[in-house]
Design a protein around this motif. Sequence first.
Motif: not given
Length: 601
Positions: A293-304, A306-312, A366-370
């Motif tokens: 969020e501090a780097g202006g990428k909060g939206g990307i992280f939020a989608r990532a 949600a995708t990690a959780i859905a994938y798991s 788990r969606g992230v790979g750990v």
Amino acid sequence: MREFSVPPVVTIADTTTLTDAIWDNARVAPETVSFLRRTDPSSEQWSPITAAEFHADVVAVARGLIAAGVRAGDRVALMSRTRYEWTLIDYAIWAAGAVTVPIYETSSAEQASWILADSGAVAAFVETNAHELLVSGLRDDLPDLREVWQLDAGGLDAVRAGGERVPAEAVEERRRQARAGDLATIIYTSGTTGRPKGCELTHRNLLAEVLNAVVAFGHLFSGAESRTLLFLPLAHAFARLVQIGVVTARGTLAHTPDTRTLLPDLAAVKPTFLLSVPRVFEKVYTGAKQKAEAGGKGGIFARAEATAIAYSEALDSGGPGLMLRAQHAIFDRLVYNKLRDAMGGKCTDAVSGGAPLGGRLAHFFRGVGVVVMEGYGLTETSPAVAANVPSAIRIGTVGRPLPGVTLRIADDGEILVRGDIVFGAYRNNPDATREVLDSDGWFHTGDLGALDDDGYLSITGRKKEIIVTAGGKNVAPAVLEDRLRAHPLISQSVLVGDRQPFIAALITIDEEAWPGWLAANGRDAGSTVADLAGDPALRAEIQKAVDEANKAVSGAEAIKVFRILGRDFTEATGELTPSLKVKRGVVHKTYADDIAAIYTK
């Protein structure tokens, strides 16, 4: 289901003890790197210690203990942060036939005095000058305590030097006389209520736990590439389990005492698995989100996210579809690989215990790979009772009983445990022992839970923490509190409402997340939580977390009112134990006025 049992895969012979692994490792695989040790406290360099070198060091320190008059069965206290010397001394005490009594390095004089006196410790290792001064001030009240060695002042070298006149055969003689049923350690409970009780655990207790768990956890402990970085206090039974497991399975163990250096230490050690308490996983997640969020990428992280959780979640229901796999691959390159790099780059598994983790966080990692495998246990059970293991994971539960363990759910919902992992007694406290150990060998945990048809255990609360509202509704706080803590801005939550008309919550704000919230909401950077406890935007954010948590319970159990406290709970201020559990009694007393204000409006 009311009862579920898993047969042991390893049985413990009467002549087996915890030190056998040290001798076996030195004989069978002497060049195996057993430990990575930081060269000095200010260095980022780590030096290897082989199995042969560790065996020699254990023997040298054990000889010193014998020279100092430590006899078989004597208790030796150990008060230090997590470091190589902690593990060395632990095994040396066992090699000398004695009993290790851990003391948290943050313990007060009153706590240390009680543990030293109740255990009857004849000697103590302490880490710092402050520790030595603390223990020295207690000596007049501790007639059994003959020796105190300070690690930071060369105390360990002095012990080794003193042992030079004792033949190594004397250590072998102590080992030959030792038995699996001998006392190995007395671990004093953190004491969320009342004075700590000393849990007496034998070599058989710990070996039954470790040897069966090593098999159940498979690749985590096996192979030359298996390594972990231990940063939890070794005075806690959970960290001790991993210490013994890694040594027994011939993995590599590194220690770090300061979580402030955790990221560079992870980068240097490159662990293949970690163990931690949920609070650390929460902070890893929160820190990554804030950085994005501090780097202006909060939206990307939020989608990532949600995708990690859905994938798991999809892994538990037929597997992810083509579109989800494609999205996951994109975010793996953009986000997930950076998170894994922050954990050293090789970490694929983690074990979480000590408190509930929460399904959302488990699915995220788990969606992230750990894969974070949640487990459950108590000091009295050596400590792990049940766990999700690589071959059997069900997120939202604490897994099935480990091999050799039987679980039963009593009529009132209490979890009962039976097996070789169950302790024998509380030190000098037969009344407390009888309260939890019945005549049939069942340990009454005080926790409430349920077993599903496949034997997976879910924890629903603690008997003594059940809130009974004025309307007669029984409310288990854990469900709501765990869901509240899943919010990145919330550090701690404590439900109140016993004999009151409704449930309310005391909320503390995460100190690391606070600056990011201030910046995102245009508030003065110097504002404290106490300054803005009534801020509409802050309250609206917490209300969202409350609303989300309330979805898990009925209307009668839902949180109706919350109060934001001016500071977080800490061990120093008394609200947390050294293992980061909340002391509810202290919170209720400290914030009695806040609680009263909720119900007098």
